[in-house]
Design a protein around this motif. Structure first.
Motif, short mmCIF file in Angstrom:
data_model
loop_
_atom_site.label_atom_id
_atom_site.label_comp_id
_atom_site.label_asym_id
_atom_site.label_seq_id
_atom_site.Cartn_x
_atom_site.Cartn_y
_atom_site.Cartn_z
N ALA A 17 0.69 -1.16 0.00
CA ALA A 17 -0.06 -0.01 -0.04
C ALA A 17 0.96 1.18 0.05
O ALA A 17 0.64 2.05 -0.56
CB ALA A 17 -0.99 0.16 1.11
N VAL A 18 1.91 1.23 0.81
CA VAL A 18 2.81 2.50 0.71
C VAL A 18 3.48 2.56 -0.67
O VAL A 18 3.52 3.77 -1.16
CB VAL A 18 4.01 2.24 1.99
CG1 VAL A 18 5.03 3.29 1.70
CG2 VAL A 18 3.43 2.11 3.05
N PHE A 19 3.89 1.48 -1.18
CA PHE A 19 4.47 1.62 -2.53
C PHE A 19 3.61 2.00 -3.45
O PHE A 19 3.76 3.09 -4.30
CB PHE A 19 4.88 0.15 -3.07
CG PHE A 19 5.46 0.06 -4.41
CD1 PHE A 19 6.70 0.44 -4.55
CD2 PHE A 19 4.40 -0.67 -5.22
CE1 PHE A 19 7.20 0.36 -6.00
CE2 PHE A 19 5.09 -0.64 -6.70
CZ PHE A 19 6.49 -0.21 -7.05
N GLU A 20 2.20 1.60 -3.61
CA GLU A 20 1.26 2.11 -4.46
C GLU A 20 1.01 3.43 -4.38
O GLU A 20 1.00 4.34 -5.30
CB GLU A 20 -0.14 1.29 -4.34
CG GLU A 20 -0.99 1.49 -5.31
CD GLU A 20 -2.38 0.55 -5.29
OE1 GLU A 20 -3.34 1.37 -4.92
OE2 GLU A 20 -1.84 -0.72 -4.92
N MET A 21 1.12 3.88 -2.90
CA MET A 21 0.58 5.51 -2.90
C MET A 21 1.77 6.37 -3.31
O MET A 21 1.64 7.30 -3.80
CB MET A 21 0.47 5.68 -1.42
CG MET A 21 -0.98 5.42 -0.88
SD MET A 21 -1.37 5.71 0.76
CE MET A 21 -1.80 7.35 0.25
N LEU A 22 3.06 6.07 -3.02
CA LEU A 22 4.31 6.70 -3.37
C LEU A 22 4.36 6.55 -4.86
O LEU A 22 4.47 7.97 -5.48
CB LEU A 22 5.53 6.00 -2.89
CG LEU A 22 5.90 6.10 -1.39
CD1 LEU A 22 6.89 5.37 -0.74
CD2 LEU A 22 5.78 7.71 -0.96
N THR A 23 4.06 5.67 -5.59
CA THR A 23 4.10 5.64 -7.22
C THR A 23 2.91 6.63 -7.64
O THR A 23 3.32 7.07 -8.62
CB THR A 23 4.01 4.20 -7.84
OG1 THR A 23 2.92 3.41 -7.20
CG2 THR A 23 5.02 3.52 -7.49
N GLU A 24 1.85 6.62 -7.07
CA GLU A 24 0.74 7.29 -7.34
C GLU A 24 1.16 8.77 -7.38
O GLU A 24 0.54 9.57 -8.24
CB GLU A 24 -0.59 7.14 -6.55
CG GLU A 24 -1.34 5.93 -7.12
CD GLU A 24 -2.75 5.83 -6.18
OE1 GLU A 24 -2.91 6.77 -5.64
OE2 GLU A 24 -3.16 4.80 -6.24
N MET A 25 2.02 9.34 -6.38
CA MET A 25 2.56 10.48 -6.02
C MET A 25 3.48 10.90 -6.97
O MET A 25 3.89 11.94 -6.97
CB MET A 25 2.82 10.67 -4.62
CG MET A 25 1.44 10.66 -3.90
SD MET A 25 1.98 11.07 -2.00
CE MET A 25 1.67 9.55 -1.27
#
Length: 155
Positions: free
Chosen positions: A104-112
């Protein structure tokens, strides 16, 4: 008299730096909110992102232009943003009392717009764990340590 002018100039420069830093922190938090909303309702997340970019553009933010995919702080080049990954992780985990899974952290960082591999993220999370900033609540789940929460509330 010149000492007074120099002191005023120093004060104004300091105030401007503080305002920029606070703006960056607020925009980072706004980006987290937008990413969370987009995860639940992509259309609403996109609409909020567009509204935020339009507001920044109308307010005179030279980096945010109409149609940009990211807010001005998020849209900076990767070389300028590498040092912002850890503070962004802390911001994300601050609002999640139970912690977040590394995926989830990875997904949010890549979205940003952060460019990081899952392997590098795992290493970064492990280093933050060893430094006492994070705790591991379960395999692959991370949360802020009580020390980090207290430090953030005090500062």
């Amino acid at each position: 008299m010149s000492a007074g002018f120099e002191q005023n100039a120093e004060f104004l420069a300091l105030a401007a730096r503080e305002a920029r830093d606070e703006t960056r922190r607020l925009l980072a938090r706004l980006e987290i909110v937008i990413a969370g909303l987009a995860a639940k309702d992509p259309a609403a997340g996109l609409d909020l992102r567009r509204s935020a970019v339009e507001f920044l553009a109308s307010a005179g933010d030279g980096v945010a232009r109409r149609g940009d995919a990211f807010l001005s702080v998020v849209g900076r080049p990767q070389s300028e943003r590498a040092s912002e990954i850890e503070p962004m992780i802390v911001e994300m985990l601050e609002s999640e009392a139970g912690g977040m899974h590394v995926d989830a952290v990875f997904e949010m960082l890549t979205e940003m717009g952060f460019e990081i591999t899952k392997g590098n993220l795992s290493v970064k999370l492990h280093r933050m764990l060893k430094a006492g900033r994070l705790i591991s609540t379960a395999r692959g789940f991370y949360a802020l340590s009580t020390m980090e929460r207290a430090r953030r509330q005090a500062g």
